[in-house]
Design an enzyme around this catalytic site. Sequence first.
Site, PDB file in Angstrom:
ATOM      1  CG  ASP A  51      -1.563   1.073   1.603  1.00 49.16           C
ATOM      2  OD1 ASP A  51      -2.381   1.735   0.748  1.00 49.16           O
ATOM      3  OD2 ASP A  51      -1.311   1.799   2.644  1.00 49.16           O
ATOM      4  CG  ASP A 102      -1.723   7.642   1.015  1.00 52.20           C
ATOM      5  OD1 ASP A 102      -0.806   8.489   0.621  1.00 52.20           O
ATOM      6  OD2 ASP A 102      -2.830   7.726  -0.016  1.00 52.20           O
TER       7      ASP A 102
END
Length: 302
Positions: free
Chosen positions: A51, A53
């Site tokens: 991922d 953020d």
Amino acid sequence: MLCQVCSVFFFIVLIPEFANISVCMKDPERVQDIIVSMQKAGSNTLQVIADFDMTLTRFAYNGKRCPTCHNILDNSLLIDDECKKELKDLLNTYYPIEIDSSRPVEEKLPLMVEWWTKAHELLIEQRIRKDDLAKVVSQSEAKLREGYGFFFDHLHEHSIPLLIFSAGIGDILEEVIRQAGVFHSNVNVFSNYMDFDELGVLHGFKGELIHVYNKREGAMLNTGHFRELRARPNVLLLGDSLGDLSMADGVQDMENILKIGFLNDKVEDRRQFYLDSFDIVLVKDETLDVPNAIIRYLTGTK
Ligand code: TMP
Ligand code: MG
């Protein structure tokens, strides 16, 4: 098969970073078994799915929250004050829902679609220009986690594919890693990409919306990518949200998966959920030291 105490000892000898205060595991023996079988299979069978953020980027720096891809734009000069306020109100309404462990995911799904849709509509109204994105990113407070250089460079040197799977904004995250000098050829990105008109002004977003809890659907739309990587059935997954657990759902003929979760916020409420869901939980750890140590071990690097 070693007992739990021996397992922990084994780890700390091979991977000293497992002694870091941030590292929590529900089942260290299982983690050991996965790492040993991945190491035996060789790094040419490995792929990394991360991922963006709050996973590849820092959650906080000097006690201050760091921006997500969306926040980089929201806080910039490209957005007028009224729109900034509306985006902030959305964040204050929906972010607590995103991380609320007492609400089932099914209940959150329509609310996440609502958040992303409203935020994207507001951004489109601002007539953002493609040419301004690089400046906005360079002036932002975005920060990749400490150790990002080793992470990106080492995966590239060992030809290990890195998929960045983000519900943020693809154009922004690409710019963050480009400006950090680590957007290497082994990196692929699944994310929400901006669509610009012939004058280079934002007028929409491309493809299906990716939000924090529909990454499984996003993975299923990209079967071609996973087919190309079918000779790499061992996966190192990095995320900070329970929604990130489904990022590897498209992987074909998976043999082993090691899931590492960054627990950044609402630690006490969510600790047990994270321990039950991720193999390794890194509590308030702003570095990539542990993933890097595992990658170093799997690639046989001293
Ligand atoms: P990611 O971690 O999968 O890249 O998810 C994107 C994050 O972006 C998620 O934690 C929520 C956050 N977000 C904002 O900060 N502002 C917004 O306007 C939206 C839609 C999402
Ligand atoms: Mg995240």
